[in-house]
Write an enzyme that holds these catalytic residues in place. Structure first.
Site, PDB file in Angstrom:
ATOM      1  N   THR A 160       6.886   0.607   1.684  1.00  0.00           N
ATOM      2  CA  THR A 160       7.280   1.554   3.350  1.00  0.00           C
ATOM      3  C   THR A 160       6.922   2.615   3.536  1.00  0.00           C
ATOM      4  O   THR A 160       6.033   3.062   2.922  1.00  0.00           O
ATOM      5  CB  THR A 160       8.574   1.720   2.128  1.00  0.00           C
ATOM      6  OG1 THR A 160       8.767   1.780   0.783  1.00  0.00           O
ATOM      7  CG2 THR A 160       8.786   2.774   2.652  1.00  0.00           C
TER       8      THR A 160
ATOM      9  N   LYS B 210       7.429  10.925   0.450  1.00  0.00           N
ATOM     10  CA  LYS B 210       7.190  10.652   1.786  1.00  0.00           C
ATOM     11  C   LYS B 210       7.809   9.688   2.332  1.00  0.00           C
ATOM     12  O   LYS B 210       8.457   9.992   3.515  1.00  0.00           O
ATOM     13  CB  LYS B 210       5.996   9.330   1.537  1.00  0.00           C
ATOM     14  CG  LYS B 210       5.727   8.247   2.408  1.00  0.00           C
ATOM     15  CD  LYS B 210       4.848   7.008   1.668  1.00  0.00           C
ATOM     16  CE  LYS B 210       5.657   6.296   0.747  1.00  0.00           C
ATOM     17  NZ  LYS B 210       5.479   5.167   1.160  1.00  0.00           N
TER      18      LYS B 210
ATOM     19  N   LYS C  11      14.955   0.186   4.009  1.00  0.00           N
ATOM     20  CA  LYS C  11      14.836   0.625   3.565  1.00  0.00           C
ATOM     21  C   LYS C  11      14.752   2.044   3.252  1.00  0.00           C
ATOM     22  O   LYS C  11      14.839   3.166   1.930  1.00  0.00           O
ATOM     23  CB  LYS C  11      13.265   0.272   3.261  1.00  0.00           C
ATOM     24  CG  LYS C  11      12.369   0.612   2.571  1.00  0.00           C
ATOM     25  CD  LYS C  11      13.039   0.530   0.307  1.00  0.00           C
ATOM     26  CE  LYS C  11      11.895   0.940  -0.108  1.00  0.00           C
ATOM     27  NZ  LYS C  11      12.298   0.791  -2.042  1.00  0.00           N
TER      28      LYS C  11
ATOM     29  N   LEU D 198       0.473  -0.807   0.019  1.00  0.00           N
ATOM     30  CA  LEU D 198       0.037   0.430  -0.467  1.00  0.00           C
ATOM     31  C   LEU D 198       1.012   1.635   0.177  1.00  0.00           C
ATOM     32  O   LEU D 198       1.587   1.108   0.277  1.00  0.00           O
ATOM     33  CB  LEU D 198      -1.599  -0.163   1.341  1.00  0.00           C
ATOM     34  CG  LEU D 198      -1.789  -1.132   1.409  1.00  0.00           C
ATOM     35  CD1 LEU D 198      -2.353  -2.046   2.673  1.00  0.00           C
ATOM     36  CD2 LEU D 198      -2.843  -1.009   0.670  1.00  0.00           C
ATOM     37  N   PRO D 199       0.109   2.499  -0.191  1.00  0.00           N
ATOM     38  CA  PRO D 199       1.509   3.621  -0.424  1.00  0.00           C
ATOM     39  C   PRO D 199       2.097   4.155   1.037  1.00  0.00           C
ATOM     40  O   PRO D 199       2.829   4.724   0.756  1.00  0.00           O
ATOM     41  CB  PRO D 199      -0.014   4.845  -0.944  1.00  0.00           C
ATOM     42  CG  PRO D 199      -1.117   4.179  -1.648  1.00  0.00           C
ATOM     43  CD  PRO D 199      -0.918   2.617  -0.944  1.00  0.00           C
TER      44      PRO D 199
HETATM   45  P1  NAD Z   1       0.711   2.593  -6.145  1.00  0.00           P
HETATM   46  O1  NAD Z   1       0.064   3.725  -5.834  1.00  0.00           O
HETATM   47  O2  NAD Z   1       0.804   3.239  -7.761  1.00  0.00           O
HETATM   48  O3  NAD Z   1      -0.365   1.743  -5.548  1.00  0.00           O
HETATM   49  C1  NAD Z   1      -0.981   1.503  -4.216  1.00  0.00           C
HETATM   50  C2  NAD Z   1      -1.985   0.885  -3.964  1.00  0.00           C
HETATM   51  O4  NAD Z   1      -3.269   0.630  -3.282  1.00  0.00           O
HETATM   52  C3  NAD Z   1      -3.364   1.805  -5.260  1.00  0.00           C
HETATM   53  O5  NAD Z   1      -3.705  -0.106  -6.260  1.00  0.00           O
HETATM   54  C4  NAD Z   1      -4.111   2.219  -4.073  1.00  0.00           C
HETATM   55  O6  NAD Z   1      -5.731   1.562  -5.431  1.00  0.00           O
HETATM   56  C5  NAD Z   1      -4.061   0.793  -3.674  1.00  0.00           C
HETATM   57  N1  NAD Z   1      -4.940   1.163  -2.107  1.00  0.00           N
HETATM   58  C6  NAD Z   1      -4.991   1.846  -1.458  1.00  0.00           C
HETATM   59  N2  NAD Z   1      -5.367   2.498  -0.572  1.00  0.00           N
HETATM   60  C7  NAD Z   1      -6.360   1.030  -0.363  1.00  0.00           C
HETATM   61  C8  NAD Z   1      -6.630  -0.020   0.978  1.00  0.00           C
HETATM   62  N3  NAD Z   1      -6.887   1.332   2.338  1.00  0.00           N
HETATM   63  N4  NAD Z   1      -7.118  -0.851   0.477  1.00  0.00           N
HETATM   64  C9  NAD Z   1      -7.039  -1.610  -0.911  1.00  0.00           C
HETATM   65  N5  NAD Z   1      -6.254  -1.101  -2.035  1.00  0.00           N
HETATM   66  C10 NAD Z   1      -5.883   0.324  -0.888  1.00  0.00           C
HETATM   67  O7  NAD Z   1       1.912   2.616  -5.180  1.00  0.00           O
HETATM   68  P2  NAD Z   1       3.475   1.989  -5.090  1.00  0.00           P
HETATM   69  O8  NAD Z   1       3.936   2.417  -6.035  1.00  0.00           O
HETATM   70  O9  NAD Z   1       3.041   0.233  -5.983  1.00  0.00           O
HETATM   71  O10 NAD Z   1       3.840   1.035  -4.151  1.00  0.00           O
HETATM   72  C11 NAD Z   1       3.604   0.414  -2.744  1.00  0.00           C
HETATM   73  C12 NAD Z   1       4.600   1.018  -1.675  1.00  0.00           C
HETATM   74  O11 NAD Z   1       6.069  -0.143  -2.311  1.00  0.00           O
HETATM   75  C13 NAD Z   1       4.537   2.497  -2.200  1.00  0.00           C
HETATM   76  O12 NAD Z   1       5.053   2.373   0.193  1.00  0.00           O
HETATM   77  C14 NAD Z   1       5.998   2.564  -2.488  1.00  0.00           C
HETATM   78  O13 NAD Z   1       6.936   3.224  -1.038  1.00  0.00           O
HETATM   79  C15 NAD Z   1       6.999   1.063  -2.067  1.00  0.00           C
HETATM   80  N6  NAD Z   1       7.338   1.031  -3.151  1.00  0.00           N
HETATM   81  C16 NAD Z   1       7.290   1.282  -4.425  1.00  0.00           C
HETATM   82  C17 NAD Z   1       8.262   1.487  -5.387  1.00  0.00           C
HETATM   83  C18 NAD Z   1       8.092   1.320  -6.935  1.00  0.00           C
HETATM   84  O14 NAD Z   1       9.375   2.129  -7.887  1.00  0.00           O
HETATM   85  N7  NAD Z   1       6.298   1.761  -7.274  1.00  0.00           N
HETATM   86  C19 NAD Z   1       9.548   0.656  -5.650  1.00  0.00           C
HETATM   87  C20 NAD Z   1       9.720  -0.189  -4.283  1.00  0.00           C
HETATM   88  C21 NAD Z   1       8.741  -0.105  -2.838  1.00  0.00           C
END
Ligand code: NAD
Length: 299
Positions: A95, A245, A170, A64-65
């Site tokens: 994260t 963030k 991380k 999740l975000p």
């Molecule tokens: P994103 O915003 O693309 O996806 C998050 C998903 O969570 C969305 O589909 C959203 O609809 C869903 N969501 C939000 N609240 C929700 C809830 N209450 N119940 C169910 N679903 C819910 O984010 P991402 O890029 O996939 O990143 C996710 C996590 O991984 C973050 O913490 C980010 O910091 C970390 N991360 C991202 C990357 C990257 O390259 N994108 C790399 C490493 C770590």
């Protein structure tokens, strides 16, 4: 194994697909119906809440975000803890700050569910290829239980220590990444402005001491790395607002131990300017736009 996977964004969706490919069955949940339909087409069952997704699962993963979404997903009346059976391991790969995961693990422990933090690095490319690095904070026995499942999504599964230490690793990694992307952006923009071809400059950097992930895999200059977000309008990568963030998490953690973060603080302000400019949803390599004028390519 039957796994509940919650959070099907840029990272979660390809991670869930790799678990299906590894032979697991999945029930998924996301607030976004489009994300749910896409996973259904790939063979996952879909649930209408986190509670329902967790109810039949032998293993729960969340991606999740930020901390607020993770807290809500576990603690709300329609959340994971309301539905999951005792003994089922819970893994949060988002994260977030170490304090939140430690508090959630304590809550989960009260009803007999062991919980670990397992944030990842490797970006969306690593999520698709199943080559992520997982930084796991968990007791030894739980780590051993998680390893075979996480191996379906990643290549390096590293035990960092007790609960919360995965997040510490991380946060420190992303502090470096946020700063290094700005450094590469600054140098690429300067080099092009001074008359060198962007591809030639990147080739030199990537065989010299400036080489790093921000230069050789996610180069911010459009067209230099065909698979990088910069070559597709900065879409589909790691959002600048997510980097903002993470730098906030580093700043908060540093404050708690009175540790200065000189460059981290400056980097935070630069990504804040990116966000203010309306680019917060774009890949964080779009920070290079802060250095480029209208007439230069900006993908
Ligand atoms: P994103 O915003 O693309 O996806 C998050 C998903 O969570 C969305 O589909 C959203 O609809 C869903 N969501 C939000 N609240 C929700 C809830 N209450 N119940 C169910 N679903 C819910 O984010 P991402 O890029 O996939 O990143 C996710 C996590 O991984 C973050 O913490 C980010 O910091 C970390 N991360 C991202 C990357 C990257 O390259 N994108 C790399 C490493 C770590």
């Amino acid at each position: 194994m039957h796994i509940a996977f919650i959070g099907l964004g840029n990272m979660g969706a390809p991670m869930a697909r790799n678990l299906l490919k590894a032979g697991h069955t999945l029930t998924v949940f996301d607030l976004n119906p489009t994300a749910l339909s896409a996973l259904k087409a790939d063979g996952a069952a879909i649930a209408q809440s986190a509670r329902k997704a967790a109810a039949e699962a032998d293993f729960v993963i969340t991606m999740l975000p930020a901390a607020a979404h993770v807290r809500a997903t576990y603690l709300d009346p329609e959340g994971v803890l309301a539905g999951v059976r005792p003994g089922v391991p819970l893994v949060d790969s988002s994260t977030i700050d170490p304090a939140t995961i430690r508090a959630l693990a304590a809550e989960a422990g009260k009803q007999g569910n062991p919980m670990a933090d397992a944030p990842v690095s490797g970006g969306t490319g690593g999520a698709q290829a199943g080559t992520l690095t997982f930084m796991v904070g968990a007791e030894q026995a739980l780590f051993e239980q998680l390893q075979p499942v996480l191996s379906g999504m990643g290549r390096n599964i590293v035990h960092c220590g007790g609960t919360g230490t995965g997040q510490v690793a991380k946060i420190c990694n992303n502090l470096i990444l946020g700063i290094s992307m700005i450094g590469v952006s600054e140098a690429m923009a300067l080099g092009v402005k001074l008359g060198i071809d962007a591809g030639v400059l990147a080739g030199i950097v990537n065989t010299s001491t400036g080489r790093c992930w921000a230069a050789d895999t996610c180069n911010p200059y459009p067209g230099v790395i065909p698979a990088a977000p910069a070559s597709r309008g900065y879409s589909g990568g790691f959002g600048a607002d997510l980097m903002l963030k993470d730098l906030g998490l580093a700043a908060d953690a540093a404050r708690s131990v009175r540790q200065p973060l000189f460059l981290g603080a400056l980097a935070q302000q630069i990504y804040q300017a990116v966000s203010q400019a309306g680019d917060g949803q774009l890949d964080f390599s779009g920070v290079i736009r802060q250095y480029m004028t209208q007439e230069e390519p900006s993908a």
